[in-house]
Each structure stands twice: as structure tokens, then as C-alpha cells.
Write a protein that holds these residues in place. Sequence first.
Motif, PDB file in Angstrom:
ATOM      1  N   ILE A 178     -30.264 -14.738 -27.813  1.00  0.00           N
ATOM      2  CA  ILE A 178     -28.951 -14.617 -28.644  1.00  0.00           C
ATOM      3  C   ILE A 178     -29.631 -14.133 -30.001  1.00  0.00           C
ATOM      4  N   GLU A 179     -28.978 -13.263 -30.792  1.00  0.00           N
ATOM      5  CA  GLU A 179     -29.539 -12.849 -32.089  1.00  0.00           C
ATOM      6  C   GLU A 179     -28.212 -12.723 -32.980  1.00  0.00           C
ATOM      7  N   ASP A 180     -28.120 -14.030 -33.904  1.00  0.00           N
ATOM      8  CA  ASP A 180     -27.117 -13.956 -34.773  1.00  0.00           C
ATOM      9  C   ASP A 180     -27.399 -14.767 -35.878  1.00  0.00           C
ATOM     10  N   THR A 181     -26.647 -15.104 -36.986  1.00  0.00           N
ATOM     11  CA  THR A 181     -26.712 -15.970 -38.072  1.00  0.00           C
ATOM     12  C   THR A 181     -26.242 -17.263 -37.655  1.00  0.00           C
ATOM     13  N   PHE A 182     -26.472 -18.397 -38.253  1.00  0.00           N
ATOM     14  CA  PHE A 182     -26.053 -19.697 -38.062  1.00  0.00           C
ATOM     15  C   PHE A 182     -24.371 -19.654 -37.988  1.00  0.00           C
ATOM     16  N   PRO A 183     -23.761 -20.567 -37.145  1.00  0.00           N
ATOM     17  CA  PRO A 183     -22.366 -20.185 -36.623  1.00  0.00           C
ATOM     18  C   PRO A 183     -21.719 -21.369 -37.718  1.00  0.00           C
ATOM     19  N   PHE A 184     -21.586 -20.697 -38.949  1.00  0.00           N
ATOM     20  CA  PHE A 184     -20.602 -21.401 -39.848  1.00  0.00           C
ATOM     21  C   PHE A 184     -19.172 -21.869 -39.354  1.00  0.00           C
ATOM     22  N   TYR A 185     -18.831 -20.721 -38.774  1.00  0.00           N
ATOM     23  CA  TYR A 185     -17.305 -20.700 -38.488  1.00  0.00           C
ATOM     24  C   TYR A 185     -16.822 -21.722 -37.368  1.00  0.00           C
ATOM     25  N   LEU A 186     -17.894 -22.575 -36.937  1.00  0.00           N
ATOM     26  CA  LEU A 186     -17.425 -23.683 -35.772  1.00  0.00           C
ATOM     27  C   LEU A 186     -17.124 -24.774 -36.784  1.00  0.00           C
ATOM     28  N   ASN A 187     -16.952 -24.943 -37.963  1.00  0.00           N
ATOM     29  CA  ASN A 187     -16.846 -26.208 -38.592  1.00  0.00           C
ATOM     30  C   ASN A 187     -15.843 -26.962 -38.553  1.00  0.00           C
ATOM     31  N   HIS A 188     -14.949 -26.271 -37.901  1.00  0.00           N
ATOM     32  CA  HIS A 188     -13.324 -27.005 -37.233  1.00  0.00           C
ATOM     33  C   HIS A 188     -13.651 -27.671 -36.064  1.00  0.00           C
ATOM     34  N   THR A 189     -14.676 -27.543 -35.467  1.00  0.00           N
ATOM     35  CA  THR A 189     -14.818 -28.227 -34.298  1.00  0.00           C
ATOM     36  C   THR A 189     -15.169 -29.507 -34.247  1.00  0.00           C
ATOM     37  N   SER A 190     -15.201 -30.309 -33.222  1.00  0.00           N
ATOM     38  CA  SER A 190     -15.604 -31.724 -33.074  1.00  0.00           C
ATOM     39  C   SER A 190     -17.193 -31.942 -32.549  1.00  0.00           C
ATOM     40  N   LEU A 191     -18.204 -31.093 -33.037  1.00  0.00           N
ATOM     41  CA  LEU A 191     -19.599 -31.056 -32.259  1.00  0.00           C
ATOM     42  C   LEU A 191     -20.255 -32.262 -32.649  1.00  0.00           C
ATOM     43  N   ARG A 192     -20.844 -32.834 -31.584  1.00  0.00           N
ATOM     44  CA  ARG A 192     -21.739 -33.908 -31.606  1.00  0.00           C
ATOM     45  C   ARG A 192     -23.253 -33.383 -31.145  1.00  0.00           C
ATOM     46  N   VAL A 193     -23.362 -32.534 -30.448  1.00  0.00           N
ATOM     47  CA  VAL A 193     -24.714 -31.763 -30.051  1.00  0.00           C
ATOM     48  C   VAL A 193     -24.590 -30.196 -30.270  1.00  0.00           C
ATOM     49  N   LEU A 194     -25.543 -29.852 -30.927  1.00  0.00           N
ATOM     50  CA  LEU A 194     -25.663 -28.493 -31.383  1.00  0.00           C
ATOM     51  C   LEU A 194     -27.108 -28.125 -30.809  1.00  0.00           C
ATOM     52  N   VAL A 195     -27.356 -27.251 -29.950  1.00  0.00           N
ATOM     53  CA  VAL A 195     -28.504 -26.905 -29.495  1.00  0.00           C
ATOM     54  C   VAL A 195     -28.807 -25.380 -29.276  1.00  0.00           C
ATOM     55  N   LEU A 196     -29.501 -24.717 -30.294  1.00  0.00           N
ATOM     56  CA  LEU A 196     -29.594 -23.298 -30.516  1.00  0.00           C
ATOM     57  C   LEU A 196     -31.056 -22.971 -30.282  1.00  0.00           C
ATOM     58  N   ARG A 197     -31.966 -23.698 -29.729  1.00  0.00           N
ATOM     59  CA  ARG A 197     -33.410 -23.613 -29.499  1.00  0.00           C
ATOM     60  C   ARG A 197     -33.641 -22.392 -28.694  1.00  0.00           C
ATOM     61  N   SER A 198     -34.951 -21.840 -29.232  1.00  0.00           N
ATOM     62  CA  SER A 198     -35.630 -20.681 -28.683  1.00  0.00           C
ATOM     63  C   SER A 198     -34.406 -19.647 -28.458  1.00  0.00           C
ATOM     64  N   ASN A 199     -33.970 -19.127 -29.398  1.00  0.00           N
ATOM     65  CA  ASN A 199     -33.183 -17.671 -29.545  1.00  0.00           C
ATOM     66  C   ASN A 199     -33.843 -16.916 -30.579  1.00  0.00           C
ATOM     67  N   LYS A 200     -32.979 -15.927 -31.090  1.00  0.00           N
ATOM     68  CA  LYS A 200     -33.531 -15.143 -32.259  1.00  0.00           C
ATOM     69  C   LYS A 200     -32.442 -15.381 -33.364  1.00  0.00           C
ATOM     70  N   PHE A 201     -31.912 -16.592 -33.632  1.00  0.00           N
ATOM     71  CA  PHE A 201     -31.074 -16.666 -34.876  1.00  0.00           C
ATOM     72  C   PHE A 201     -31.964 -16.378 -35.946  1.00  0.00           C
ATOM     73  N   TYR A 202     -31.101 -16.142 -37.246  1.00  0.00           N
ATOM     74  CA  TYR A 202     -31.861 -15.758 -38.311  1.00  0.00           C
ATOM     75  C   TYR A 202     -31.096 -16.197 -39.744  1.00  0.00           C
ATOM     76  N   GLY A 203     -31.851 -16.000 -40.865  1.00  0.00           N
ATOM     77  CA  GLY A 203     -31.126 -16.207 -42.087  1.00  0.00           C
ATOM     78  C   GLY A 203     -30.942 -17.639 -42.457  1.00  0.00           C
ATOM     79  N   PRO A 204     -30.542 -17.739 -43.607  1.00  0.00           N
ATOM     80  CA  PRO A 204     -30.259 -19.059 -44.192  1.00  0.00           C
ATOM     81  C   PRO A 204     -29.201 -20.084 -43.584  1.00  0.00           C
ATOM     82  N   ILE A 205     -29.458 -21.437 -43.697  1.00  0.00           N
ATOM     83  CA  ILE A 205     -28.332 -22.222 -43.196  1.00  0.00           C
ATOM     84  C   ILE A 205     -27.852 -22.776 -44.368  1.00  0.00           C
ATOM     85  N   SER A 206     -27.108 -22.148 -45.126  1.00  0.00           N
ATOM     86  CA  SER A 206     -26.187 -22.576 -46.276  1.00  0.00           C
ATOM     87  C   SER A 206     -24.986 -21.801 -46.395  1.00  0.00           C
ATOM     88  N   HIS A 207     -24.049 -22.427 -47.099  1.00  0.00           N
ATOM     89  CA  HIS A 207     -22.748 -21.892 -47.155  1.00  0.00           C
ATOM     90  C   HIS A 207     -22.132 -22.493 -48.260  1.00  0.00           C
TER      91      HIS A 207
END
Length: 375
Positions: free
Chosen positions: A64-93
Motif C-alpha cells: 500500500i502506497e499512501d500518506t498517513f491516514p489522518f482522516y481516521l481520527n474520528h475512529t476508536s482505534l486501539r491498534v494501528l499496524v501499517l508495517r512494511s508498506n510504502k507509506f510516505y511523508g510526515p506524520i503531522s497535521h
Amino acid sequence: MSGTHLKVLNLSKNKLNSTIPDAFPDNCGLQTLALNKNQFEGGLPKSLANCSWLEVLDIGNNHIEDTFPFYLNHTSLRVLVLRSNKFYGPISHPKLNAPWPMLQIIDLASNNFTGNLPTMLFSSCMAMIDRAHEAKSTLSYIKIDADGLYYQDTIAITIKNLEWELVKILTIFKNLDFSCNKFDGPIPEEIGELTLLYTLNLSHNTLTGQIPISLGKLSNLESLDLSNNKLSGNIPVQLANGLIFLSVLNLSFNQLVGQIPFIKQFATFSDNSFKGNERLCGLPLKLQCSHEKPQLPPPTYEESHWSIIEWNYISAEMGFVCGFGFVIGPLMFWKRWRIWYYKHVDDILFKIFPQLYLGKEHRRRQPFRNQGLRH
């Protein structure tokens, strides 16, 4: 998708490819989405933001090639695993504020994320901060209740350099893995507030600056890996004093300097934990530190003032004792000196006080008179 009735979608460990369909409905009731170890490509679907009940998102080991999924900030996430993909860019908003307060596992390893580590994200992870009610929490697992049927979440993560499959995800287990990316800049002090962390891996980035003293507050930490960065300065002794449960430590291949604090848990690690830092010294490395005397701070006015007074008293007492011993000592232990001393002292006294002469003559005649009486 079947709306609110579908709560778990686990398609892990298959050979699925193409893209993930952007078809999550508005009334999405999904709580677990596990697509780990497939061959998915493209970006992460934006409609996933409709799943406000989402607790576990595991899409690791895909393409998967994408930026960090900021748009999921309204979810109830406990576990977020994006390991070993092609995500890029900063993790700031700039508009992102406290996105996931219940987040306890973040695995972003082996991607192409850049920029500074996300201070705001760390500050918002309230589930990793030791609060008053945490001490009263009971041992439990993340599980999904689907109309009386319980589903136990399972994820694969890397802990202590080994890949583990968590068959049951304990709610008390807290993990941060940002390794093998392109993060730069300093390690945020805010990480020291995540006092419930069990593992922290920031290795294989280009982080700079010193190791924050605040990391010494992570008293529950069992694994710390800061290797293969550009960290400089000394190893804070606060780490050795505070990380009392540490079983894995890797600070190798940085630019650290000075003596290793070889105390407590730090005294149990081999030289592999510190190698690649050319200016580190002391055990367990072979390079020994130079034994230079530390420069003491100058004394305060009060200390120097009292020091002068004390030495004045001491010097007077020592002079008196030495003089007294120089005169009295020979008189007590040397007979010739005693005879010479009394003779010359008497002569000096007679010259100064002539009235003492009669007493002297009287003492001289006394033996003759006594001798005459014997006859």
C-alpha cells in the motif's frame, strides 16, 4: 459491505492483490479490519473513516502506497499496524488534535515516513499514560462482541527483535515501533510521559540530538532500541536508574560519547548494545575512560570564610603544641639537656633578678653546713 452487522473482517495471510475497495458504508460498524500479509496495492480507502467503531486496523506487510491516514481520527482505534508498506511523508497535521486517546499499539516500521516524530500523536495517547485509574484496571483483552459471540483479535508484531503473533491482545500491552523509516530531528520529550510503554523502537532512522532524560520515566519499559541513528551526547544516567525492567537495550551505531552508566539493568548488557559509538567508553566496552579528576565548583563565600577562620585557629594550636613539645620533650627524656637547661636558665634569671643571688648562695652553702654537722 453489509453495514452495521459486519464487525470483523479478517483476510490475513492470503494472496489477495489489487486495491482495497473504497466501499465502506456510512453506517459502517466494523471494529476489526485485518488484511495483513497479502499483496494489496494502491492507497488506503478514504471511506474507511466511516467506520467510527474501528478499534483494530492491521494492514501490515502489503504494498500500500499512501500518506498517513489522518482522516481516521474520528475512529476508536486501539491498534494501528501499517508495517512494511510504502507509506510516505510526515506524520503531522496542523489541525489534528488528540486523534486516538485509546491507541495502545502503533507499528509504522519499514515505510518511508519522513520529518520529525509526531509530538501531538504521543501527547494524545492517553492509554499509554499512567493515570490514577490505571492501577485499578483488571487484566483484559481486546475482543469483539457480535450479538453474544466473542471474537478475539490476533495481530503479528515485532517485539525484542523477534516477530510474535499476539493471539490475545492485552489491554495493558503498549507498543511503539517507528523503526526503519526516515524520521529526523530530536526525540520528543513527550515520549517520556508514556509511562505504560512496554516496548519502544525508534531504530534505523536519522534522529539527532541527545537521548531525552525523560525516557528514564518509562519504568515499565522492557525493550528499548535507538540504534542506527545520529544521536549524540552522553547516555543519561537517569535511563540506568529508571528503566529497572529493561531486558533488551540497543544504542549501537550512533554518535554517543562519554562513560556508560554501568549500573542496575545497564550492567547486564553486552558490548553489542553500545558498539558503533567510537567515543563511548567504560564497561562493557574494551575502551576504558581516562581517569581525570572532576573539576569541583569554586567554594562559596561562607565556605571560604569559615575555612580561613578554622585554619587560623588550627595554625595557632599547632604552633603552641609544637613549641611546647620542643621544649618539654627533651627535658623529660634527655638528662644532659635537662642539666644544661636548668644551669643556663638559672644564670639568666640571676642576671635579671639579682635578689635571687642570696637564695643561690644559700643553696650552695647548705651542703657544707650539713657536712660540718655530721662531724
